[in-house]
Structures are given as C-alpha cells and as structure tokens.
Design a protein around this motif. Structure first.
Motif, mmCIF file in Angstrom:
data_model
loop_
_atom_site.group_PDB
_atom_site.id
_atom_site.type_symbol
_atom_site.label_atom_id
_atom_site.label_comp_id
_atom_site.label_asym_id
_atom_site.label_seq_id
_atom_site.Cartn_x
_atom_site.Cartn_y
_atom_site.Cartn_z
ATOM 1 N N VAL A 29 44.390 48.598 12.362
ATOM 2 C CA VAL A 29 42.971 48.392 12.631
ATOM 3 C C VAL A 29 42.787 46.933 13.017
ATOM 4 O O VAL A 29 43.257 46.044 12.314
ATOM 5 C CB VAL A 29 42.132 48.707 11.366
ATOM 6 C CG1 VAL A 29 40.671 48.347 11.576
ATOM 7 C CG2 VAL A 29 42.283 50.163 10.964
ATOM 8 N N ASP A 30 42.122 46.706 14.146
ATOM 9 C CA ASP A 30 41.957 45.333 14.608
ATOM 10 C C ASP A 30 40.501 45.076 14.988
ATOM 11 O O ASP A 30 39.971 45.682 15.913
ATOM 12 C CB ASP A 30 42.877 45.113 15.828
ATOM 13 C CG ASP A 30 43.060 43.640 16.134
ATOM 14 O OD1 ASP A 30 42.608 42.796 15.328
ATOM 15 O OD2 ASP A 30 43.639 43.331 17.185
ATOM 16 N N THR A 79 40.232 56.357 10.261
ATOM 17 C CA THR A 79 41.011 57.588 10.393
ATOM 18 C C THR A 79 40.341 58.573 11.347
ATOM 19 O O THR A 79 40.746 59.737 11.438
ATOM 20 C CB THR A 79 41.212 58.240 9.003
ATOM 21 O OG1 THR A 79 39.958 58.313 8.329
ATOM 22 C CG2 THR A 79 42.171 57.437 8.168
ATOM 23 N N GLY A 80 39.318 58.106 12.034
ATOM 24 C CA GLY A 80 38.664 58.957 13.035
ATOM 25 C C GLY A 80 37.822 60.055 12.426
ATOM 26 O O GLY A 80 37.464 61.025 13.089
ATOM 27 N N ARG A 90 44.653 52.032 15.960
ATOM 28 C CA ARG A 90 45.812 52.866 16.316
ATOM 29 C C ARG A 90 46.194 53.680 15.105
ATOM 30 O O ARG A 90 46.560 53.140 14.065
ATOM 31 C CB ARG A 90 46.999 52.005 16.771
ATOM 32 C CG ARG A 90 46.831 51.437 18.169
ATOM 33 C CD ARG A 90 48.100 50.785 18.680
ATOM 34 N NE ARG A 90 49.090 51.771 19.119
ATOM 35 C CZ ARG A 90 48.998 52.462 20.258
ATOM 36 N NH1 ARG A 90 47.963 52.311 21.055
ATOM 37 N NH2 ARG A 90 49.932 53.326 20.581
ATOM 38 N N LEU A 91 46.045 54.982 15.242
ATOM 39 C CA LEU A 91 46.359 55.898 14.151
ATOM 40 C C LEU A 91 47.578 56.707 14.559
ATOM 41 O O LEU A 91 47.562 57.390 15.589
ATOM 42 C CB LEU A 91 45.157 56.818 13.894
ATOM 43 C CG LEU A 91 45.297 57.847 12.772
ATOM 44 C CD1 LEU A 91 45.490 57.186 11.418
ATOM 45 C CD2 LEU A 91 44.076 58.773 12.728
ATOM 46 N N LEU A 92 48.648 56.585 13.795
ATOM 47 C CA LEU A 92 49.890 57.297 14.089
ATOM 48 C C LEU A 92 50.332 57.089 15.536
ATOM 49 O O LEU A 92 50.777 58.013 16.208
ATOM 50 C CB LEU A 92 49.718 58.794 13.794
ATOM 51 C CG LEU A 92 49.250 59.109 12.364
ATOM 52 C CD1 LEU A 92 48.861 60.566 12.235
ATOM 53 C CD2 LEU A 92 50.330 58.764 11.353
ATOM 54 N N LEU A 96 42.593 55.409 19.027
ATOM 55 C CA LEU A 96 41.501 56.368 18.792
ATOM 56 C C LEU A 96 40.449 56.328 19.899
ATOM 57 O O LEU A 96 39.727 57.290 20.100
ATOM 58 C CB LEU A 96 40.819 56.099 17.445
ATOM 59 C CG LEU A 96 41.490 56.620 16.188
ATOM 60 C CD1 LEU A 96 40.533 56.580 15.012
ATOM 61 C CD2 LEU A 96 42.038 58.036 16.348
ATOM 62 N N SER A 97 40.376 55.205 20.615
ATOM 63 C CA SER A 97 39.361 55.134 21.672
ATOM 64 C C SER A 97 39.771 55.926 22.908
ATOM 65 O O SER A 97 38.920 56.333 23.696
ATOM 66 C CB SER A 97 39.073 53.672 22.036
ATOM 67 O OG SER A 97 40.274 53.051 22.402
#
Ligand SMILES: Nc1ncnc2c1ncn2[C@@H]1O[C@H](COP(=O)(O)OP(=O)(O)O)[C@@H](O)[C@H]1O
Ligand SMILES: [Mg+2]
Length: 281
Positions: A29-30, A79-80, A90-92, A96-97
């Motif tokens: 997460v940024d 986590t969306g 960035r998840l996995l 997500l965007s």
C-alpha cells in the motif's frame, strides 16, 4: 486426523501455482487516502490519510490505534473490500486500480477476513456444515484439500459442531468456525480485524494461539488489526501505529513498544490494554 493431512497443506498449495509476481509481497500500500462521505450532510471525513505499508509473503503485520483511527477502513480499502481510495495498492501482485472485476473475483478466496463479531459473520439460517458446503460449491477445487471434520479439528472443534447453528455456538466456537471457513480457502493473506475483541477474556488467548498456529502451518500472511497491544505482541512481528488516519510510527514490535519514538505512540501505548508489556521488559 492424521499428521499427513496436516502437513498436506503446503503440498496442496504447490498443486495450485500462484500468479507469477516480481514482488513476492502479498500487499503493498503506497500513499493510500480514503475519504468517507456522510450521506445526509455530504460532509467528507478523511479516515485514512496517506498510509503506506507492505506485507511480505507469510509476514505478520499489525495495525494498532484507538477506536476511530481508521484501522478497519485501511484494511478494507487495501484488500479491495471496502471504500475505494486514492493511492496505489498492489494485492497479490495485482494493482487494484487496474484489475478487472473477474480477476478481482479470482483473487477473493486468497484474501480472507476474520471479523470482530463472529456471529455477525455467520448466516443464522445455516448450520456450520451447510455453510461449509456453500463455500465448497463456490470453490470446489480450492476447497477439496480437507474434509469438514478435519477442518474443524484444525481449529480445535469437535465434529458435532458441524450440525450446530450459529445461535448454538459460544462466541469462541463461532470465531473458530469463522477461522475454519477462512482456512478452507487456503488464503495467502488473512486479515483479522479485532478478532478477539468480542470474545470472553477466557477464550481470547486460545483464539489468538490458533490464528498464530494457522499462520505458521499454512504460510499465510497476517494483517492483524487491534486496539490491544497484548494481542499484537503475541502474534505480530511488525507494527504500524495509526492515529487519526495516519501512521505515526512503524517498526518491529519489540522496538516500537519498548522504545516508542513518537509522542502519540507513547500516549496510545499508555492508554491501551496490554501496555504493561513495556514495564515487563
Ligand atoms: N461508512 C462510513 N461512513 C462514514 N464514516 C465512516 C464510515 N466508516 C467509518 N467511518 C469513520 O471513519 C473513521 C475511521 O473508522 P474505522 O476505520 O472504522 O476506525 P477503527 O477501525 O480504527 O475503529 C471513524 O471516525 C468512523 O466514524
Ligand atoms: Mg475497526
């Protein structure tokens, strides 16, 4: 249940190759910013204010802070699952965007959330067995690695629990069922949002020990949200201290809790349950 079944989890994982990924972190997460808009007044409240964190594969990371500091908003957005925010997530290995709905749906089983109120997370009309059956129908391949009774054994519940309905379970039993449902999906990331806050003190330690054991045995990463330092101390390696939507201090638990640098951290530590840890060391 046999030891072979227990140790079958990593092997099972190998049969389901993961998405290739340059950064093996499960969550990055940024600069996340999440605003809540009050529906009636239209007022905007910034619940998460430029937060960054990283959870490596298999790592155990805590977010602590007083009630209302934005912990749940952060976890859900990251986590969306909750209100979308600005910033990069960035998840996995997926941004997500830019991820499509179908792709996000495929990632869902890999991120499992255990909530504070276990009874609120379970369908009151379903027995434990039929709840598990529903999950198995949704994800037949993913969930075929373990039988119901063995799954319950993994969370130290007797097989008779399978025929119970949520109202027939104690808080501790219901939370174990929630953990079993999460475990069934073989997640890469477990988010536990105040998982013991709603439980009797007498069962809190057991449920925490269980989460810890499951993390170790499955290799899943853990994002633990709590206002209770004793909880974090027993389970996590790294901690982020949140105050009014911001992370005011981050580091290894033993560093942050023993020699906090930030004034807010010191105040929070002093006010939090479990803060006795400092004087014990
Ligand atoms: N859906 C929502 N709409 C408006 N405000 C919200 C919503 N969810 C949370 N908030 C507000 O955002 C802040 C952070 O809430 P939350 O993330 O639940 O904090 P925590 O989990 O640390 O207690 C609180 O002030 C809360 O009132
Ligand atoms: Mg919360």
């Amino acid at each position: 249940m046999t030891e072979a079944v227990r140790t079958g989890v990593p092997g099972d994982r190998a049969r389901h190759p993961r998405t290739p990924d340059a950064d093996p972190a499960v969550l990055v997460v940024d600069g996340l910013v999440v605003d809540h808009r009050n529906r009636s007044t239209g007022e905007v409240f910034r619940a998460v204010d430029h937060v960054s964190l990283r959870i490596g594969a298999g790592e155990s990371v805590a977010v602590v802070g007083e009630s209302g500091s934005g912990k749940t908003t952060l976890a859900m957005a990251a986590t969306g699952l909750g209100t979308r925010g600005a910033g990069s997530i960035r998840l996995l290995g997926h941004s997500l965007s830019s991820i499509g709905r179908a792709q996000l749906r495929r990632l869902r089983p890999e991120v499992q959330v255990v909530f504070q109120d276990p009874h609120g997370s379970l369908d009151p009309r379903q027995s434990v067995r039929s709840g598990l059956r529903e999950l198995r129908t949704l994800q037949p391949q993913r969930t075929s690695w373990i039988r119901d009774a063995d799954l319950l054994d993994r969370v130290r519940l007797a097989p008779q629990i399978l025929d119970r309905y949520p109202h027939q379970l104690s808080g501790g039993q219901a939370q174990r069922v929630c953990i079993a449902r999460a475990l069934l999906m073989r997640p890469r990331l477990i988010v536990a949002d105040e998982p013991t806050s709603g439980l009797d003190v007498s069962v809190q330690a057991d449920v925490l020990a269980l989460l810890k054991e499951i993390r170790t045995s499955t290799g899943a990463a853990l994002l633990m949200i709590s206002h209770d330092l004793a909880v974090v101390r027993s389970v996590c390696d790294t901690v982020h201290v949140m105050y009014r939507g911001r992370v005011v201090e981050s580091g290894r638990c033993e560093t942050v809790f023993v020699t906090p640098e930030n004034d807010y951290t010191r105040e929070l530590l002093a006010a939090m349950p479990g803060a006795r840890w400092r004087s014990r060391r």
